[in-house]
Design a protein around this motif. Structure first.
Motif, mmCIF file in Angstrom:
data_model
loop_
_atom_site.group_PDB
_atom_site.id
_atom_site.type_symbol
_atom_site.label_atom_id
_atom_site.label_comp_id
_atom_site.label_asym_id
_atom_site.label_seq_id
_atom_site.Cartn_x
_atom_site.Cartn_y
_atom_site.Cartn_z
ATOM 1 N N GLU A 148 1.361 8.172 -19.266
ATOM 2 C CA GLU A 148 1.795 7.864 -20.671
ATOM 3 C C GLU A 148 0.216 7.997 -21.435
ATOM 4 O O GLU A 148 0.154 8.526 -22.511
ATOM 5 N N ALA A 149 -0.668 7.693 -20.841
ATOM 6 C CA ALA A 149 -2.053 7.670 -21.391
ATOM 7 C C ALA A 149 -2.778 9.225 -21.576
ATOM 8 O O ALA A 149 -3.835 9.283 -22.058
ATOM 9 N N GLY A 150 -2.016 10.007 -20.764
ATOM 10 C CA GLY A 150 -2.485 11.383 -20.790
ATOM 11 C C GLY A 150 -3.328 11.819 -19.551
ATOM 12 O O GLY A 150 -4.239 12.708 -19.590
ATOM 13 N N ILE A 151 -3.407 10.915 -18.492
ATOM 14 C CA ILE A 151 -4.320 10.981 -17.467
ATOM 15 C C ILE A 151 -3.624 11.857 -16.314
ATOM 16 O O ILE A 151 -2.431 11.538 -16.037
ATOM 17 N N GLU A 152 -4.217 12.657 -15.804
ATOM 18 C CA GLU A 152 -3.496 13.789 -14.807
ATOM 19 C C GLU A 152 -3.542 12.975 -13.584
ATOM 20 O O GLU A 152 -4.661 12.591 -12.870
ATOM 21 N N LEU A 153 -2.335 12.760 -13.054
ATOM 22 C CA LEU A 153 -2.045 12.047 -11.808
ATOM 23 C C LEU A 153 -1.091 12.932 -10.793
ATOM 24 O O LEU A 153 -0.201 13.213 -11.793
ATOM 25 N N SER A 154 -1.181 12.764 -9.616
ATOM 26 C CA SER A 154 0.025 12.891 -8.770
ATOM 27 C C SER A 154 0.596 12.023 -8.126
ATOM 28 O O SER A 154 0.069 10.819 -8.141
ATOM 29 N N GLU A 155 1.885 11.957 -7.738
ATOM 30 C CA GLU A 155 2.489 11.035 -6.983
ATOM 31 C C GLU A 155 1.690 10.789 -5.740
ATOM 32 O O GLU A 155 1.590 9.604 -5.551
ATOM 33 N N ASP A 156 1.184 11.947 -5.048
ATOM 34 C CA ASP A 156 0.356 11.414 -3.803
ATOM 35 C C ASP A 156 -0.837 10.555 -4.402
ATOM 36 O O ASP A 156 -1.267 9.596 -3.440
ATOM 37 N N ASP A 157 -1.499 10.765 -5.576
ATOM 38 C CA ASP A 157 -2.438 9.662 -5.892
ATOM 39 C C ASP A 157 -2.090 8.277 -6.022
ATOM 40 O O ASP A 157 -2.734 7.250 -5.593
ATOM 41 N N ALA A 158 -0.835 8.133 -6.430
ATOM 42 C CA ALA A 158 -0.250 6.967 -6.666
ATOM 43 C C ALA A 158 0.037 6.309 -5.232
ATOM 44 O O ALA A 158 -0.162 4.976 -5.008
ATOM 45 N N LEU A 159 0.719 6.937 -4.625
ATOM 46 C CA LEU A 159 0.967 6.635 -3.189
ATOM 47 C C LEU A 159 -0.321 6.044 -2.253
ATOM 48 O O LEU A 159 -0.231 5.172 -1.493
ATOM 49 N N ARG A 160 -1.226 6.764 -2.581
ATOM 50 C CA ARG A 160 -2.665 6.544 -2.015
ATOM 51 C C ARG A 160 -3.097 4.946 -2.400
ATOM 52 O O ARG A 160 -3.846 4.263 -1.681
ATOM 53 N N TRP A 161 -2.722 4.575 -3.366
ATOM 54 C CA TRP A 161 -3.032 3.213 -3.896
ATOM 55 C C TRP A 161 -2.504 2.258 -3.291
ATOM 56 O O TRP A 161 -2.922 0.975 -3.093
ATOM 57 N N VAL A 162 -1.295 2.161 -2.302
ATOM 58 C CA VAL A 162 -0.631 1.335 -1.387
ATOM 59 C C VAL A 162 -0.749 1.736 0.128
ATOM 60 O O VAL A 162 -0.110 1.136 0.655
ATOM 61 N N THR A 163 -1.411 3.183 0.189
ATOM 62 C CA THR A 163 -1.328 3.386 1.664
ATOM 63 C C THR A 163 -2.860 3.636 2.210
ATOM 64 O O THR A 163 -3.674 2.763 2.942
ATOM 65 N N ALA A 164 -3.390 4.921 1.957
ATOM 66 C CA ALA A 164 -4.836 5.409 2.499
ATOM 67 C C ALA A 164 -5.847 4.537 1.728
ATOM 68 O O ALA A 164 -6.963 4.341 2.558
ATOM 69 N N ASN A 165 -6.111 4.330 0.478
ATOM 70 C CA ASN A 165 -6.878 3.488 0.037
ATOM 71 C C ASN A 165 -7.239 2.074 0.616
ATOM 72 O O ASN A 165 -8.289 1.786 0.906
ATOM 73 N N PRO A 166 -6.074 1.387 0.721
ATOM 74 C CA PRO A 166 -6.203 0.113 1.279
ATOM 75 C C PRO A 166 -6.747 0.232 2.776
ATOM 76 O O PRO A 166 -7.320 -0.617 3.033
ATOM 77 N N ALA A 167 -6.069 1.342 3.467
ATOM 78 C CA ALA A 167 -6.516 1.247 4.976
ATOM 79 C C ALA A 167 -8.074 1.373 4.786
ATOM 80 O O ALA A 167 -8.820 1.051 5.760
ATOM 81 N N TRP A 168 -8.621 2.430 3.787
ATOM 82 C CA TRP A 168 -10.097 2.490 3.842
ATOM 83 C C TRP A 168 -10.790 1.203 3.701
ATOM 84 O O TRP A 168 -11.862 0.651 4.223
ATOM 85 N N ALA A 169 -10.263 0.585 2.614
ATOM 86 C CA ALA A 169 -10.909 -0.812 2.420
ATOM 87 C C ALA A 169 -11.101 -1.908 3.237
ATOM 88 O O ALA A 169 -11.792 -2.693 3.598
ATOM 89 N N LEU A 170 -10.160 -1.657 4.384
ATOM 90 C CA LEU A 170 -9.884 -2.553 5.344
ATOM 91 C C LEU A 170 -10.626 -2.057 6.649
ATOM 92 O O LEU A 170 -10.537 -2.541 7.604
ATOM 93 N N GLY A 171 -11.156 -0.906 6.456
ATOM 94 C CA GLY A 171 -11.826 -0.158 7.867
ATOM 95 C C GLY A 171 -10.820 0.215 8.954
ATOM 96 O O GLY A 171 -11.194 0.331 9.956
ATOM 97 N N ILE A 172 -9.554 0.413 8.540
ATOM 98 C CA ILE A 172 -8.533 0.950 9.404
ATOM 99 C C ILE A 172 -7.908 2.301 9.069
ATOM 100 O O ILE A 172 -7.111 2.670 9.535
ATOM 101 N N ASP A 173 -8.663 3.137 8.428
ATOM 102 C CA ASP A 173 -8.162 4.469 7.987
ATOM 103 C C ASP A 173 -8.243 5.281 8.928
ATOM 104 O O ASP A 173 -7.564 6.440 8.961
ATOM 105 N N ASP A 174 -8.888 5.156 9.891
ATOM 106 C CA ASP A 174 -8.962 6.005 11.081
ATOM 107 C C ASP A 174 -7.835 5.864 12.038
ATOM 108 O O ASP A 174 -7.526 6.877 12.927
#
Length: 372
Positions: A289-315
């Motif tokens: 709504e604010a005009g920022i280009e995002l994909s659904e995959d970007d948003a899904l990564r907010w609760v999947t891939a990115n948390p895994a990286w922050a916890l050091g378990i993304d491998d």
């Protein structure tokens, strides 16, 4: 990336309050794992919300609150059996209002500058501790990497011989792990200036911050967070409950993503953890709504891939790839729908939750059968 399940379990009672060792501003030697109650009914509700793994953290009363623990959601008799295999150690730290409020009338710190002095003093002590161990290691042909594995030994002088390893200090041991890069700092911070102060400490003592938590003003320094590769574990739209929490905006995660910084939607709530898919959805549509280009995959990564990286378990988890653990949530509708529910949840490839065959995990909820 941010949960207090098990250390502040349900039902909410003083007897269950085990998350803050508020006896000293710095308590790096305590472990959330040793407070964790695996019978917390909140765990079964978290997995019903599609959660497979989570980080349990101490509270935020202290400048250094102690070690966190990364767990898989599986019913066990103790927290050690729930540990995510191969996950690194983490440590919870805090800045801003909480430490100075808790300790301001009890010897300090009472100001933000007092907070930073306390953090720097703690790391200076850890540096000296490491030097002591390294000196002993150099003189004895040993390694200083893991003091807890070193047993007392003597080459002939008896107790107190110069060849004995230094005495262990459980608090300094944790911070030494941060300095060595084996323990990942997770830091409670709301304001951008507080985050910059913590980044100064990290640069002074040459360690890397893994993630700022809450991070309501992360959008103000998103370029710096991207450059320093620091994740922001934040809410979609929770703010305004204290002074340092007044500058939150719904576009925070979207702006971070636009700047190539790592955005994470966290919970810090036994209720919010049940609907992180909806929290990510709110942040996603606010960004669009604010005009920022995002994909659904970007948003899904907010609760999947990115948390895994922050916890050091993304491998091992966080994305669906051959060779990774089978941690999978299957939804009965698009996960960004307010009506979506997790139908099945798999942990390590095993069915851990079935919406049509729910199993009571906690003895607290089973009750007591009365004999006729």
């Amino acid at each position: 990336t941010h949960s207090h399940l098990g250390v502040y379990p349900s039902p909410n009672a003083r007897a269950h309050s085990d998350g803050n060792e508020a006896t000293s501003p710095t308590t790096p030697g305590v472990w959330a794992e040793h407070s964790f109650w695996p019978q917390d009914p909140g765990l079964s509700r978290a997995i019903a919300g599609g959660i497979t793994s989570l980080q349990i953290l101490p509270g935020s009363a202290n400048l250094v609150g102690g070690r966190g623990v990364i767990l898989q959601i599986t019913p066990t008799r103790g927290s050690r059996a729930m540990r995510f295999p191969g996950a690194p150690e983490t440590v919870k730290m805090a800045c801003g209002e909480n430490p100075k409020r808790v300790y301001g009338d009890g010897g300090g710190p009472s100001t933000r500058m007092g907070n930073i002095r306390g953090q720097r003093a703690a790391f200076a002590g850890a540096e000296a501790y490491l030097r002591t161990w390294q000196k002993w290691a150099d003189e004895n042909g040993e390694t200083a990497e893991d003091p807890k594995k070193k047993k007392k030994k003597s080459k002939g002088g008896g107790p107190g011989d110069d060849n004995d390893p230094p005495e262990r200090d459980l608090d300094k041991e944790t911070l030494a792990g941060v300095l060595q890069g084996t323990i990942l700092p997770q830091i409670h911070c709301y304001r951008a200036d507080d985050m910059l102060s913590m980044l100064q400490i990290a640069r002074e003592f040459d360690f890397e911050i893994r993630s700022f938590h809450h991070a309501l003003e992360a959008y103000k320094i998103r370029d710096i967070l991207a450059e320093r590769n620091v994740a922001s574990s934040t809410w979609a739209d929770w703010w305004g409950f204290k002074m340092e929490a007044f500058d939150g905006i719904e576009e925070n995660a979207a702006l971070l993503t636009e700047a190539n910084a790592r955005a994470i939607i966290h919970s810090d709530s036994s209720q919010g953890i049940q609907r992180l898919n909806q929290e990510a959805s709110k942040a996603y549509y606010s960004g669009l709504e604010a005009g920022i280009e995002l994909s659904e995959d970007d948003a899904l990564r907010w609760v999947t891939a990115n948390p895994a990286w922050a916890l050091g378990i993304d491998d091992q988890t966080g994305t669906l790839e051959v060779g990774k653990r089978g941690d999978i949530a299957i939804w009965d509708a698009h996960p960004f729908s307010v009506y979506a529910k997790a139908r099945w949840v798999f942990v390590d490839g095993s069915l851990a939750y079935d919406a049509e065959q729910q199993v009571i995990w906690s003895d607290f909820e089973i009750g007591q059968e009365v004999a006729p």
